[in-house]
Scaffold this active site. Structure first.
Site, PDB file in Angstrom:
ATOM      1  N   ASP A 169     -10.293  36.819 -78.201  1.00 42.37           N
ATOM      2  CA  ASP A 169     -10.727  35.862 -77.306  1.00 42.37           C
ATOM      3  C   ASP A 169     -10.333  36.006 -75.991  1.00 42.37           C
ATOM      4  O   ASP A 169     -10.807  35.394 -74.959  1.00 42.37           O
ATOM      5  CB  ASP A 169     -10.281  34.514 -77.897  1.00 42.37           C
ATOM      6  CG  ASP A 169     -11.059  33.843 -79.051  1.00 42.37           C
ATOM      7  OD1 ASP A 169     -12.081  34.539 -79.514  1.00 42.37           O
ATOM      8  OD2 ASP A 169     -10.636  32.859 -79.715  1.00 42.37           O
ATOM      9  N   TYR A 200      -6.968  28.170 -86.980  1.00 42.48           N
ATOM     10  CA  TYR A 200      -6.669  27.823 -85.642  1.00 42.48           C
ATOM     11  C   TYR A 200      -6.396  26.184 -85.218  1.00 42.48           C
ATOM     12  O   TYR A 200      -7.188  25.423 -85.886  1.00 42.48           O
ATOM     13  CB  TYR A 200      -7.597  28.120 -84.532  1.00 42.48           C
ATOM     14  CG  TYR A 200      -7.389  29.146 -83.612  1.00 42.48           C
ATOM     15  CD1 TYR A 200      -7.373  30.425 -84.046  1.00 42.48           C
ATOM     16  CD2 TYR A 200      -6.747  28.931 -82.381  1.00 42.48           C
ATOM     17  CE1 TYR A 200      -7.080  31.434 -83.442  1.00 42.48           C
ATOM     18  CE2 TYR A 200      -6.568  29.770 -81.557  1.00 42.48           C
ATOM     19  CZ  TYR A 200      -6.561  31.270 -81.893  1.00 42.48           C
ATOM     20  OH  TYR A 200      -6.296  32.227 -80.956  1.00 42.48           O
TER      21      TYR A 200
END
Lengths: 594, 649
Positions: free
Chosen positions: A239, A514
């Site tokens: 990311d 996450y």
């Protein structure tokens, strides 16, 4: 997925501009483009315009320049944030050390001890680091920054550092979220930040073997773009890929979004060259697999800058995919969603990326929906909502969404897509369109900017990850989220916090999860401390529920205390003895990991 | 380390909720309408209730059961299908099938019965509200105290009345013997477990999975009795850990975020089984539960059993109990559905929690004036006996003493329910307990007197927990050879250890208990603590004398068991023969006037002392036979100490 890149000509131009002689020293940095006290590019940020509507500035992202009408209500509703107050920031003064300077000058390697350069490299992106920056408080910062241009420059710097007993902290993209870049406050030697950003070339591409030899300072998006020009890609897309560097990936055992096709960094790396105080470590050949004792690459990967500087890496490359397609699936609840992901993993048919957001995160994604362009789209949206909630009976407070990314031949992609949607249907999943999928991935890149906006309005937040066996996924998600909420309550947080999670990767035996959490800190005297206590408690909950200390963020200094429990006494002893041999004088003294 | 600051929370400041009489409404409105009213309890996370059949199939399909079935089939060579069928039969025998219609039937009949039996049933409504909240947050376990068969019907009755999810209740298999009633209970939420199934893996697996499935899905609160069986003496019993282990497991393994455990204290003014219990302890065996027996027991309907107080305690979070005590990572390396023996860490955690919970039950037991009167009368009775008189007590004197005792109870934090106007005492003829009826033999006379004394003692016992620690200290001061703190502490520690099968004394909490006892006695002015010594004050003499004589019958009981073992035990004494043999021995000595307390005839006391001696290693059990420990030196020493100590007191 980044539609807009930071063009290298622009960077080179800026670097030329910035390379000014100043009293015989070079200054080299690009704070004009990058925020010094927040995430990402200076021109890209969330703000509230005069009408009180949220807007994302700049031109870099799909969301750039768009109005996001739902964000304000969501923020006020979720955190009780009042968009009235703001906090300014200042920078602390510098302390200089000249011991090793003279010899360095003779090598001609650029360096600087300008305060801004040093502060810029004194932090990663942990909440407490950014918060301190914004408050103008910062502890120990590097005493100088050097910019080696190639492998040999690094060899010279490390030799000099050993000779003069100087502490070296390698710096790549600065996207660490484990306090790995923090200078140990107890360090009395001069600290040199070794910035690899100038080592950013692809040295060669081998089309026969499909490998590329690349300097470790290259930033993810540049690597992809340059390879794309030759028709290739690595497929490694963490990311943070806009800012994080190849060397950093190797040093932290990074993982990319599309690992299902391309693999994680340990699968991608063929050869590593690292400069250590003992000399250069590398293998003698590029065989695809070797049985030559424990793989020395595994001492390097995850060493987090404690053993040396990775200078060059040979990586696998793949021809660019012919076709990409986003997708999304709505599930009636999170349990069904996880069951579907598990089945997909079991059948080993995971798309390039498959991610499952929980309900809270789905709502958050909804709040970030840009203003619709026409009445027709708006009507269509309404119709979709009606279909899912009323006709299909999905509870809007329970449903959750999986986002998908398929890659490959067009035909195979379509076939693959059908297979996945068929599995999803068995778990009550409804296909919810490409657009939702694409927006989901876009959010990944923008979410870090959102934290900066939050901080302007007394909201602080952070994300952290873990990996966990399949049978534990639901339990860990439920328990960690509940723990966060309970801890916030116990610590006097006045508004209910945002506590959400998503499953971001699937493996044969487990998944990567996450967690995101954020809260309004008004009324708290030491919000960062509260935040740290909550994160600490959340990590303990993760470990108690069979989760790992980290899936890909690394240990740094933030999670050091759990290392011994994680790898056992003998494990720690093993790692220590490697460190003791490779770096007996602790030149690479960032004190991560152990 | 030991004599730290005495900063205990003052027990007098304990805040307790007020009671409402739930029978009052029943007396003023239609029972039928009440039984048929709309019942819509709130469930955990707004879940829909789960059908009994669905629950069964969830259990039979569980990973754990599959694993165990495979294991059993491999070990015994039986076909897996065969074992599966057995599992299914076990489940069939065990499972509840809660039906609202049966509950309504009970709601109707129990209303009638309760109104005739009891003056009032008082419930703390705030506790009910806390329970309701707790049920919505996390799965709930209800832990009522157990004094009577009435307990679990009463619990369900209360929960039905307050529109709270009906619990499923672990009941002993002996109820199943009562044909019709067993099934009725099953339909009102009881599930049945065998009393012993030690080595039966399959049984254990079905049972634990059944309980866990109900609990972790939040289908219904799970209710069971920590004490395992009804206490015949009105003293709390040492907790049994099996079920508590099972219900804590889902939390420890991370299958639920937390579990709320709610201790419930049910205090009866007069227990239905009162006379039965005394006879049972004196050797008349417990009647087998049968339906016809139940009908014969209906004569109780014509008697007055006073009021019941039910106190729903503060919900206890298992998570907070386990905080810092259990490392949950221990489940990371083996699949959670494979049954394993709990680690030592977990065993000791569950054990400590069990004691804490029983103490929480004790703490909220409501004490009536009878408890105080019984204590005083019993002490007086024993004094009379020693003096060879039978004069009883003058009512004024009794009243004065009761008031003195009441104040002491209050200072020690007891939950007293003291009527504003003391009712016209219905003890009537019983102001002199132990007035013997004219009977034939001296032994029969003794036994019939013992029935009365034991019944009286069961009232006194209700209040014992209030005094227990100070009483141990008082006895320790008496027994110790000097006033030195260390000496007193040693003798306290010995007594406490010896009595830990008799009373609820958390293992490993000797120092805390000692400090608590010192604190209470100092606070009430009975004791002075100096740097070196513990001194009983002038005005403390009366308190200390009272406290010591509270424990005296128990001390004598242990002493007499020791003497029996030293003097009379034969080589081949089996555990079964133990109680009758001791009883014979005691009767002999009582008749000869060598023992003071008729109470020592209680089989409960005798069994507890044997268990203590076994635990302390003074005696051993070899092939079912009780023998003085082989390490005779230490065991004789231990027995001597017991005997000496009791002589000293």
């Amino acid at each position: 997925p980044t539609t807009d890149c930071f063009p290298s000509y622009l960077r080179n131009y800026l670097i030329c501009k910035i390379l000014e002689k100043r009293g015989g020293e070079l200054k080299m940095s690009f704070p004009e483009i990058m925020k010094w006290n927040g995430w990402g590019y200076s021109d890209s940020k969330f703000l509230f315009n005069k009408k009180g509507q949220a807007e994302f500035t700049g031109k870099r992202y799909r969301l750039s320049g768009m109005i996001i009408p739902g964000l304000k209500d969501w923020m006020e509703g979720t955190f009780g944030a009042n968009l009235q107050h703001k906090t300014p920031a200042t920078v602390s003064p510098a302390t200089l050390n000249k011991a090793f300077l003279e010899e360095l000058k003779s090598t001609g390697i650029p360096f600087s001890h300008d305060a801004e350069d040093r502060v810029f490299r004194a932090h990663g992106h942990c909440l407490h680091e950014i918060f301190a920056l914004r408050e103008g408080k910062f502890g120990r910062v590097p005493d100088m920054v050097v910019w080696p241009n190639c492998h040999n420059d690094v060899v010279k710097i490390v030799e000099l550092a050993c000779k003069h007993n100087v502490c070296v902290i390698p710096y790549g993209g600065g996207t660490s979220v484990s306090s790995a870049l923090e200078c140990p406050p107890e360090e009395t030697r001069s600290i040199v930040s070794l910035d690899t950003s100038q080592m950013n070339r692809i040295l060669w591409i081998d089309e026969k073997n499909l490998t590329a030899h690349v300097e470790a300072g290259i930033v993810g998006q540049d690597l992809e773009r340059l390879l794309n020009e030759s028709g290739y890609c690595t497929g490694h897309e963490p990311d943070s890929m806009e800012f994080s560097s190849l060397g950093g990936w190797v040093a932290t055992r990074a993982s990319g979004m599309k690992k299902n096709i391309y693999g994680n960094i340990e699968d991608l790396v063929i050869h590593i060259r690292m400069v250590t105080p003992r000399g250069v470590i590398e293998k003698s050949c590029q065989g695809p697999r070797m049985s030559t004792g424990p793989d020395i690459h595994h001492f390097i990967m995850g060493s987090e800058g404690t053993l040396g500087v990775v200078t060059e890496v040979t990586m696998k490359i793949r021809p660019m995919p012919e076709y990409q397609k986003y997708g999304s699936v709505v599930f009636p609840n999170f349990e069904q969603g996880v069951a579907c992901l598990r089945e997909v993993a079991k059948q080993r048919c995971a798309p390039a990326s498959i991610r499952l957001m929980d309900n809270e995160q789905f709502k958050f994604g909804h709040a970030l929906k840009p203003q619709v362009s026409s009445i027709f789209t708006s009507f269509l949206d309404g119709l979709k909502t009606f279909y899912i909630t009323k006709f299909k009976g999905f509870d809007p407070n329970r449903l959750c969404v999986a986002t998908l990314l398929f890659e490959g031949d067009r035909e195979k992609v379509l076939q693959h897509e059908k297979q996945v949607y068929d599995i999803a249907a068995k778990f009550g999943g409804l296909a919810a369109g490409e657009d939702n999928g694409q927006r989901g991935y876009m959010l990944t890149f923008v979410i870090a900017y959102l934290r900066d906006l939050g901080m302007d309005y007394y909201v602080i937040g952070e994300s952290f990850e873990t990996s966990v066996p399949w049978d534990r996924v639901l339990d860990i998600c439920r328990n960690v989220k509940a723990r966060i909420i309970q801890e916030c309550k116990d610590k006097g947080v006045q508004f209910p916090p945002l506590s959400t999670c998503r499953v971001t990767q699937t493996y044969d035996t487990g998944a990567c999860v996450y967690f995101y959490f954020a809260f309004n800190y008004r009324g708290l005297s030491d919000p960062v401390h509260v935040y740290e206590q909550v994160e600490h408690a959340a990590r303990e909950e993760i470990l108690a529920n069979g989760g790992s200390l980290s899936h890909h963020h690394g240990v740094g200094k933030l999670r050091k205390e759990w290392m011994r429990d994680t790898v056992s006494n003998v494990g720690v002893g093993m790692l220590k003895s490697v460190k003791d041999y490779v770096d007996p004088d602790n030149i690479f003294g960032n004190r991560n990991l152990l | 380390m030991m004599f730290l600051s005495l900063q205990h929370r003052d027990p007098m400041l304990k805040k307790r909720d007020d009671f409402e009489d739930m029978l009052e409404e029943r007396r003023n409105s239609s029972d039928l309408r009440y039984a048929l009213r709309c019942y819509t309890p709130v469930l955990y996370k707004g879940l829909a209730p789960c059908k009994a059949s669905m629950l069964k199939s969830m259990v039979l399909q569980s990973d754990q059961l599959h694993h165990v079935i495979g294991q059993v089939s491999r070990e015994t060579g039986r076909a897996a299908d065969d074992v599966q069928e057995e599992a299914s039969a076990i489940l069939e025998e065990m499972a509840h099938c809660l039906q609202l219609s049966t509950v309504r039937f009970f709601a109707f009949t129990l209303s009638k019965v309760f109104k005739t039996l009891f003056r009032s049933i008082c419930v703390n409504e705030e506790g009910i509200q806390r329970l309701q909240q707790a049920i919505q947050e996390h799965p709930v376990v209800l832990l009522p105290s157990h004094r009577s068969y009435m307990d679990f019907l009463l619990m369900s009755y209360i929960l039905y009345t307050y529109d709270i999810a009906l619990p499923v209740i672990a009941a002993g298999m002996d109820f199943m013997g009562m044909k019709f009633v067993g099934e009725m209970l099953r339909m009102s939420g009881a599930f049945f477990i065998r009393r012993s199934f030690g080595g039966d893996k399959l049984y254990w697996s079905v049972f634990s999975e059944y309980v866990k499935t109900m609990l972790k899905n939040g289908f219904a609160p799970v209710e069971f009795f920590l004490e395992g069986t009804r206490s015949r003496t009105s003293k709390s019993l040492t907790p049994k850990l099996g079920l508590l282990n099972i219900v804590m497991d889902p939390y420890l393994k991370g299958e639920v975020y937390d579990i709320n455990v709610v201790p419930v204290s049910i205090s009866y003014e007069r227990i239905l089984e009162e006379a039965l219990y005394a006879r049972e302890m004196l050797g008349v065996p417990k009647p087998k539960e049968s339906t016809s027996g139940l009908f014969k027991a209906r004569k109780v309907l014509s008697e007055d059993y006073g009021s019941i107080h039910v106190y729903f305690g503060q919900p206890v979070s298992v998570r907070s109990l386990a905080q810092g005590r259990v490392n949950r990572c221990q489940f990371n390396l083996v699949p959670r559905h494979i049954p394993r023996r709990p680690s030592e860490e977990i065993q000791s955690f569950v054990n400590d929690s069990a004691y804490r919970l029983v103490r929480a039950q004790e703490e909220n037991m409501v004490l009536k004036p009878w408890v105080l009167l019984a204590s005083l009368l019993l002490q007086n009775h024993h004094q009379d006996q020693t003096a060879g008189q039978k004069r009883g007590m003058v009512l004024e004197e009794l009243t004065a003493q009761a008031v003195w005792l009441r104040d002491m109870f209050r200072e020690y934090g007891a939950f007293l329910h003291w009527p504003v106007v003391l009712l016209d005492i219905c003890v009537g003829g019983q102001v002199k307990p132990g007035e013997p009826h004219s009977t034939v033999t001296p032994e029969e006379e003794l036994l019939s007197q013992a029935v009365i004394v034991l019944s009286c003692a069961s009232y006194r016992n209700q209040g014992l927990h209030v005094f227990l620690r100070p009483a141990l200290l008082a006895s320790a001061i008496n027994a110790a050879s000097s006033n030195l703190k260390q000496e007193v502490f040693n003798s306290f520690s010995f007594l406490r250890n010896m009595f830990s099968n008799e009373f609820i004394l958390c293992p490993g909490a000797t120092v805390q208990d000692f400090e608590e006892a010192c604190y209470l006695l100092v606070k009430t002015g009975a004791l002075q603590v100096t740097q070196q010594e513990l001194l009983v004050t002038e005005r403390g003499q009366r308190t200390v004398a009272f406290l010591t004589s509270m424990l005296d019958p128990f001390l004598q009981g242990y002493q007499v068991v020791c003497r029996f073992l030293c003097e009379e035990a034969t080589e081949n004494l089996t555990e079964k023969q133990f109680v009758p043999a001791v009883r014979k021995f005691i009767i002999k000595h009582l008749l000869a006037g060598r023992l003071r307390y008729t109470e020592v005839l209680s089989s409960d006391l005798q069994k507890n002392s044997l268990a203590a001696l076994l635990r302390l290693g003074a005696v051993q059990k070899i092939k079912g036979r009780i023998k003085l420990s082989k390490v005779t030196y230490s065991s004789v020493f231990l027995l001597r100490t017991c005997v000496n100590l009791t002589y000293n007191c």
